[in-house]
Motif scaffolding. Structure first.
Motif, PDB file in Angstrom:
ATOM      1  N   GLU A   1     -23.689  28.560 -12.564  1.00  0.00           N
ATOM      2  CA  GLU A   1     -24.790  28.940 -11.682  1.00  0.00           C
ATOM      3  C   GLU A   1     -24.690  28.157 -10.374  1.00  0.00           C
ATOM      4  O   GLU A   1     -24.613  26.932 -10.379  1.00  0.00           O
ATOM      5  N   PRO A   2     -24.642  28.847  -9.226  1.00  0.00           N
ATOM      6  CA  PRO A   2     -24.407  28.192  -7.935  1.00  0.00           C
ATOM      7  C   PRO A   2     -25.360  27.046  -7.623  1.00  0.00           C
ATOM      8  O   PRO A   2     -24.934  25.999  -7.125  1.00  0.00           O
ATOM      9  N   GLU A   3     -26.672  27.221  -7.898  1.00  0.00           N
ATOM     10  CA  GLU A   3     -27.630  26.168  -7.574  1.00  0.00           C
ATOM     11  C   GLU A   3     -27.375  24.916  -8.409  1.00  0.00           C
ATOM     12  O   GLU A   3     -27.431  23.794  -7.899  1.00  0.00           O
ATOM     13  N   GLN A   4     -27.092  25.109  -9.689  1.00  0.00           N
ATOM     14  CA  GLN A   4     -26.788  23.966 -10.549  1.00  0.00           C
ATOM     15  C   GLN A   4     -25.464  23.319 -10.143  1.00  0.00           C
ATOM     16  O   GLN A   4     -25.314  22.095 -10.175  1.00  0.00           O
ATOM     17  N   GLN A   5     -24.516  24.162  -9.756  1.00  0.00           N
ATOM     18  CA  GLN A   5     -23.223  23.656  -9.307  1.00  0.00           C
ATOM     19  C   GLN A   5     -23.395  22.772  -8.074  1.00  0.00           C
ATOM     20  O   GLN A   5     -22.827  21.682  -7.990  1.00  0.00           O
ATOM     21  N   ARG A   6     -24.203  23.234  -7.147  1.00  0.00           N
ATOM     22  CA  ARG A   6     -24.450  22.457  -5.937  1.00  0.00           C
ATOM     23  C   ARG A   6     -25.120  21.129  -6.271  1.00  0.00           C
ATOM     24  O   ARG A   6     -24.788  20.087  -5.696  1.00  0.00           O
ATOM     25  N   GLU A   7     -26.067  21.153  -7.194  1.00  0.00           N
ATOM     26  CA  GLU A   7     -26.774  19.933  -7.555  1.00  0.00           C
ATOM     27  C   GLU A   7     -25.815  18.882  -8.106  1.00  0.00           C
ATOM     28  O   GLU A   7     -25.912  17.694  -7.767  1.00  0.00           O
TER      29      GLU A   7
END
Length: 357
Positions: free
Chosen positions: A214-220
């Motif tokens: 998931e992109p948002e989790q990846q960014r975090e």
């Protein structure tokens, strides 16, 4: 002072990628050969040299003693800002030109345009750009990632930086590679620095073996790894978990830098007292009434704008200065200051990455 729209400039340099897929049409050949021939088009050189017109006159710059450590005057600060913006713009143009050359070399390779004049593509590359065939191959290989990074972040990466993020792409995918560059750039800016190949590599090596899909989790995960690696505290996170989009620092414009801030990141609004004109505009925005036909979500945004206008008027430079003047409250002041930066950055990120109408 002349203006320079860096976003438009990047679009002009990179062009529309679909326009390059015409199968070797005359327009593609003409444009690419112009790039590969280097500085032949006088207008291109003039466009870059005209950046110097944005510099303050050397005669107007006051010479100071070698041992002078006094505060810069208002005039000196203006000249410094003006000059640094021009320098950053010229650097950004140079970085962008490298990837334009890479696109040209890719087309020359595909069409074997060298076949009647050179014994190999490598010889052709050396003759055209004055660099080794190995360098040319590396540019061609990394250009797609570099161009996507530039388009998505507004910052043009250097070849040495993309050489590192290409390793991230191989292991985690392109989106993670672009995110890595963007996050390292933004966290470096907090430290008053710029991303380097070394800092990118250090963060790359600190990432776990697998990243969330998931992109948002990846960014975090990337944000946390970057902050740990670069030694930035996380008590007041600079990136909200519900808006994990780095502040988009665009390639610099003539009005984008202030007192050594990162290129394109104009923080003057955090430092200057609001002008009469800006207060008038803010008051006008506060007076906007919500018509019955305005959608609920737009009403929410307008209410938020009213609140922000009120906060902007209340939180002045003098408020910060007085709060910082008390030694007993130094730790609490810094904590609050960082929290304000975090919250305002989060709101700015959401607005920057929101869909355009």
């Amino acid at each position: 002072m002349p203006s320079y729209d860096a976003t438009d400039a990047l679009d002009d340099l990179f062009g529309d990628e679909e326009g390059y897929s015409s199968g070797g049409g005359a327009a593609v050949v003409t444009r690419t050969e112009a790039i590969l021939d280097g500085p032949a088009p006088a207008s291109s050189i003039d466009a870059v040299l005209r950046l110097a017109d944005g510099l303050p006159s050397l005669d107007d710059v006051q010479a100071v003693d070698d041992h002078d450590t006094s505060e810069l005057t208002e005039t000196e600060l203006e000249q410094k800002e003006q000059t640094e913006a021009v320098i950053s713009t010229a650097l950004a143009a140079g970085d962008a030109a490298v990837w334009v050359i890479a696109q040209g070399l890719e087309r020359a390779a595909k069409g074997r345009w060298w076949r009647r004049t050179h014994t190999s593509l490598g010889n052709y590359v050396e003759a055209k750009i004055g660099r080794s065939a190995v360098y040319g191959r590396q540019l061609r290989k990394n250009a797609p990632l570099a161009l996507e990074t530039a388009h998505k972040t507004g910052t043009v990466p250097k070849p040495s930086q993309v050489k590192v993020t290409s390793k991230t792409e191989e292991q985690y995918g392109r989106e993670a590679a672009v995110t890595l560059y963007e996050v390292v750039r933004d966290v470096s800016s907090e430290l008053g620095a710029h991303p380097t190949a070394d800092s990118l590599m250090a963060v790359h090596k600190s990432l776990p073996r697998q990243l969330p899909e998931e992109p948002e989790q990846q960014r975090e995960v990337i944000v946390q790894a970057t902050r740990r690696t670069l030694g930035v505290g996380t008590e007041a996170p600079a990136f909200e978990s519900d808006s994990n989009k780095s502040a988009s620092i665009e390639a610099p414009s003539f009005e984008s830098e202030s007192n050594g801030d990162a290129p394109g990141e104009n923080l003057r609004g955090d430092e200057e007292e609001p002008t009469e004109a800006s207060e008038t505009a803010s008051d006008a925005e506060d007076d906007i009434e919500d018509a019955e036909i305005v959608p609920e979500h737009l009403v929410t945004l307008k209410d938020a704008l009213k609140t922000l206008n009120a906060v902007n008027r209340a939180v002045t430079k003098d408020v910060f200065a007085q709060a910082a003047a008390s030694p007993d409250d130094a730790a609490e002041y810094e904590k609050v200051r960082q929290a304000i930066i975090a919250k305002t950055t989060a709101i700015r990120n959401k607005a920057l990455h929101a869909p355009r109408s």
